[in-house]
Design a protein around this motif. Structure first.
Motif, PDB file in Angstrom:
ATOM      1  N   LEU A  12      16.779 -10.372  54.332  1.00 40.35           N
ATOM      2  CA  LEU A  12      16.245  -9.997  53.032  1.00 40.35           C
ATOM      3  C   LEU A  12      17.340  -9.306  52.231  1.00 40.35           C
ATOM      4  N   VAL A  13      17.583  -9.807  51.040  1.00 42.70           N
ATOM      5  CA  VAL A  13      18.572  -9.223  50.131  1.00 42.70           C
ATOM      6  C   VAL A  13      17.808  -8.634  48.956  1.00 42.70           C
ATOM      7  N   SER A  14      17.771  -7.307  48.852  1.00 38.18           N
ATOM      8  CA  SER A  14      17.018  -6.641  47.790  1.00 38.18           C
ATOM      9  C   SER A  14      17.974  -6.066  46.755  1.00 38.18           C
ATOM     10  N   ILE A  15      17.810  -6.502  45.515  1.00 32.74           N
ATOM     11  CA  ILE A  15      18.626  -6.040  44.393  1.00 32.74           C
ATOM     12  C   ILE A  15      17.787  -5.051  43.597  1.00 32.74           C
ATOM     13  N   LEU A  16      18.320  -3.839  43.404  1.00 40.64           N
ATOM     14  CA  LEU A  16      17.574  -2.787  42.717  1.00 40.64           C
ATOM     15  C   LEU A  16      18.339  -2.367  41.466  1.00 40.64           C
ATOM     16  N   PRO A  17      18.047  -2.983  40.319  1.00 41.42           N
ATOM     17  CA  PRO A  17      18.709  -2.604  39.069  1.00 41.42           C
ATOM     18  C   PRO A  17      17.969  -1.464  38.369  1.00 41.42           C
ATOM     19  N   TYR A  18      18.688  -0.733  37.530  1.00 40.69           N
ATOM     20  CA  TYR A  18      18.022   0.238  36.666  1.00 40.69           C
ATOM     21  C   TYR A  18      17.251  -0.490  35.565  1.00 40.69           C
ATOM     22  N   ALA A  19      17.811  -1.577  35.083  1.00 41.58           N
ATOM     23  CA  ALA A  19      17.149  -2.364  34.035  1.00 41.58           C
ATOM     24  C   ALA A  19      15.825  -2.919  34.546  1.00 41.58           C
ATOM     25  N   GLY A  20      14.843  -2.990  33.658  1.00 37.63           N
ATOM     26  CA  GLY A  20      13.517  -3.444  34.034  1.00 37.63           C
ATOM     27  C   GLY A  20      12.620  -2.304  34.495  1.00 37.63           C
TER      28      GLY A  20
ATOM     29  N   GLN B  30      24.671 -24.552  49.551  1.00 42.05           N
ATOM     30  CA  GLN B  30      25.866 -24.154  48.794  1.00 42.05           C
ATOM     31  C   GLN B  30      25.551 -24.024  47.299  1.00 42.05           C
ATOM     32  N   GLY B  31      25.014 -22.885  46.921  1.00 42.63           N
ATOM     33  CA  GLY B  31      24.796 -22.604  45.510  1.00 42.63           C
ATOM     34  C   GLY B  31      23.397 -22.924  45.026  1.00 42.63           C
ATOM     35  N   LEU B  32      23.031 -22.360  43.912  1.00 42.80           N
ATOM     36  CA  LEU B  32      21.739 -22.587  43.283  1.00 42.80           C
ATOM     37  C   LEU B  32      21.862 -23.600  42.151  1.00 42.80           C
TER      38      LEU B  32
ATOM     39  N   GLU C  67      21.909  -9.341  31.808  1.00 48.09           N
ATOM     40  CA  GLU C  67      21.592  -8.723  33.095  1.00 48.09           C
ATOM     41  C   GLU C  67      20.802  -9.691  33.976  1.00 48.09           C
ATOM     42  N   ALA C  68      19.908 -10.470  33.365  1.00 47.60           N
ATOM     43  CA  ALA C  68      19.181 -11.490  34.121  1.00 47.60           C
ATOM     44  C   ALA C  68      20.152 -12.536  34.665  1.00 47.60           C
ATOM     45  N   GLU C  69      21.132 -12.912  33.864  1.00 47.16           N
ATOM     46  CA  GLU C  69      22.144 -13.882  34.312  1.00 47.16           C
ATOM     47  C   GLU C  69      22.978 -13.315  35.455  1.00 47.16           C
ATOM     48  N   THR C  70      23.306 -12.028  35.375  1.00 45.85           N
ATOM     49  CA  THR C  70      24.087 -11.387  36.439  1.00 45.85           C
ATOM     50  C   THR C  70      23.299 -11.345  37.741  1.00 45.85           C
ATOM     51  N   ILE C  71      21.995 -11.060  37.657  1.00 47.06           N
ATOM     52  CA  ILE C  71      21.147 -11.082  38.854  1.00 47.06           C
ATOM     53  C   ILE C  71      21.136 -12.485  39.449  1.00 47.06           C
ATOM     54  N   TYR C  72      21.064 -13.491  38.612  1.00 40.43           N
ATOM     55  CA  TYR C  72      21.124 -14.879  39.070  1.00 40.43           C
ATOM     56  C   TYR C  72      22.428 -15.145  39.819  1.00 40.43           C
ATOM     57  N   GLU C  73      23.538 -14.654  39.297  1.00 42.16           N
ATOM     58  CA  GLU C  73      24.835 -14.869  39.926  1.00 42.16           C
ATOM     59  C   GLU C  73      24.944 -14.134  41.260  1.00 42.16           C
ATOM     60  N   ILE C  74      24.337 -12.947  41.351  1.00 43.16           N
ATOM     61  CA  ILE C  74      24.331 -12.215  42.626  1.00 43.16           C
ATOM     62  C   ILE C  74      23.512 -12.977  43.664  1.00 43.16           C
ATOM     63  N   VAL C  75      22.328 -13.451  43.261  1.00 42.01           N
ATOM     64  CA  VAL C  75      21.489 -14.240  44.166  1.00 42.01           C
ATOM     65  C   VAL C  75      22.239 -15.496  44.614  1.00 42.01           C
TER      66      VAL C  75
ATOM     67  N   GLU D 200      13.000 -16.085  34.406  1.00 45.52           N
ATOM     68  CA  GLU D 200      12.528 -17.462  34.550  1.00 45.52           C
ATOM     69  C   GLU D 200      13.481 -18.471  33.915  1.00 45.52           C
ATOM     70  N   LYS D 201      14.331 -18.020  33.011  1.00 42.60           N
ATOM     71  CA  LYS D 201      15.333 -18.905  32.411  1.00 42.60           C
ATOM     72  C   LYS D 201      16.331 -19.401  33.457  1.00 42.60           C
ATOM     73  N   PHE D 202      16.472 -18.634  34.527  1.00 42.84           N
ATOM     74  CA  PHE D 202      17.446 -18.968  35.566  1.00 42.84           C
ATOM     75  C   PHE D 202      16.801 -19.408  36.874  1.00 42.84           C
ATOM     76  N   PHE D 203      15.640 -18.845  37.206  1.00 46.89           N
ATOM     77  CA  PHE D 203      15.030 -19.102  38.508  1.00 46.89           C
ATOM     78  C   PHE D 203      13.807 -20.003  38.463  1.00 46.89           C
ATOM     79  N   GLY D 204      13.335 -20.345  37.277  1.00 52.34           N
ATOM     80  CA  GLY D 204      12.111 -21.112  37.180  1.00 52.34           C
ATOM     81  C   GLY D 204      10.895 -20.194  37.157  1.00 52.34           C
ATOM     82  N   GLU D 205       9.727 -20.788  37.179  1.00 54.65           N
ATOM     83  CA  GLU D 205       8.478 -20.041  36.994  1.00 54.65           C
ATOM     84  C   GLU D 205       8.142 -19.178  38.200  1.00 54.65           C
ATOM     85  N   PHE D 206       7.653 -17.971  37.937  1.00 55.50           N
ATOM     86  CA  PHE D 206       7.167 -17.060  38.976  1.00 55.50           C
ATOM     87  C   PHE D 206       5.644 -17.149  39.038  1.00 55.50           C
ATOM     88  N   GLU D 207       5.108 -17.089  40.254  1.00 55.56           N
ATOM     89  CA  GLU D 207       3.666 -17.075  40.454  1.00 55.56           C
ATOM     90  C   GLU D 207       3.248 -15.706  40.969  1.00 55.56           C
ATOM     91  N   ARG D 208       2.114 -15.225  40.483  1.00 57.16           N
ATOM     92  CA  ARG D 208       1.663 -13.876  40.851  1.00 57.16           C
ATOM     93  C   ARG D 208       0.775 -13.902  42.087  1.00 57.16           C
TER      94      ARG D 208
END
Length: 200
Positions: free
Chosen positions: A148-156, A195-197, A176-184, A28-36
């Motif tokens: 659909l772009v699915s990222i599957l990390p071992y972390a988490g 063009q970019g987030l 690792e959260a920052e790296t996922i942000y950069e991949i997205v 959420e530090k990079f993508f904002g709030e998540f809703e369930r």
């Protein structure tokens, strides 16, 4: 008594929820709030796309692995046909090359294009070297013009071992959260209409 408690499925569910809360706090530090919504969590990005995160379960004989799947949905992507691809890695001690493979027949031309797209892969490679990844999956549906772009990390991930009863957490670290942000951001920049987030 302790062993019986460790085998309680409700305890397992509670621990997976706690693990999800921890990694959502980092993301959420990079993508904002998540809703369930049921067992999934969504963030709506300033770029107009949605990001979904959930656990998928892999059951073994004496264990269960709850792994994280982070999926970016890119809409209004126009291509000639539907296709699927999965990323694999090459290298002896460290990842030195990325290889895209088709998940089904009939997508070889798209897979060839992905593997020859040096500019994109050269940007993705150092991100994959920083993040311990299972894979990245691409799923394009022509009828919906959606990628659909699915990222599957071992972390988490979260492992429940039934015998002897034990738990193993693999928490998502801040870098690792920052790296996922950069991949997205990379996929949005190269595949999307935006063009970019923007950092939230």
């Amino acid at each position: 008594m302790k062993k019986k408690k460790l085998l309680d499925p409700q305890i397992v569910r509670k621990r997976t929820e706690l693990m999800m809360e921890r990694q959502l706090g980092e993301l959420e530090k990079f993508f904002g709030e998540f809703e369930r919504y049921n067992d999934q969590y969504y963030a709506w990005l300033k770029s107009g796309q949605s990001l979904n995160i959930r656990y998928y379960e892999d059951s073994k004989f004496m264990s269960k692995v709850f792994s994280t799947r982070i999926t970016l949905e890119l809409e209004d992507i126009v291509m000639e046909t539907s296709w699927k691809a999965r990323l694999s890695f090459r290298g002896v001690k460290t990842i030195s090359r990325l290889v895209w493979r088709a998940d089904k027949k009939g997508a070889q031309d798209r897979i060839h294009f992905l593997n020859e797209w040096e500019e994109f892969n050269d940007q993705l490679l150092p991100l994959c070297q920083r993040l311990d990844l299972i894979t990245i999956e691409l799923d394009y549906a022509k009828d919906a013009n959606r990628l659909l772009v699915s990222i599957l990390p071992y972390a988490g991930s979260y492992v429940w071992i039934k015998l002897p009863p034990a738990y193993c957490d693999i928490p998502l670290k801040p870098f690792e959260a920052e790296t996922i942000y950069e991949i997205v951001s990379l996929f949005i920049r190269e595949f999307g209409q935006y063009q970019g987030l923007q950092t939230v």
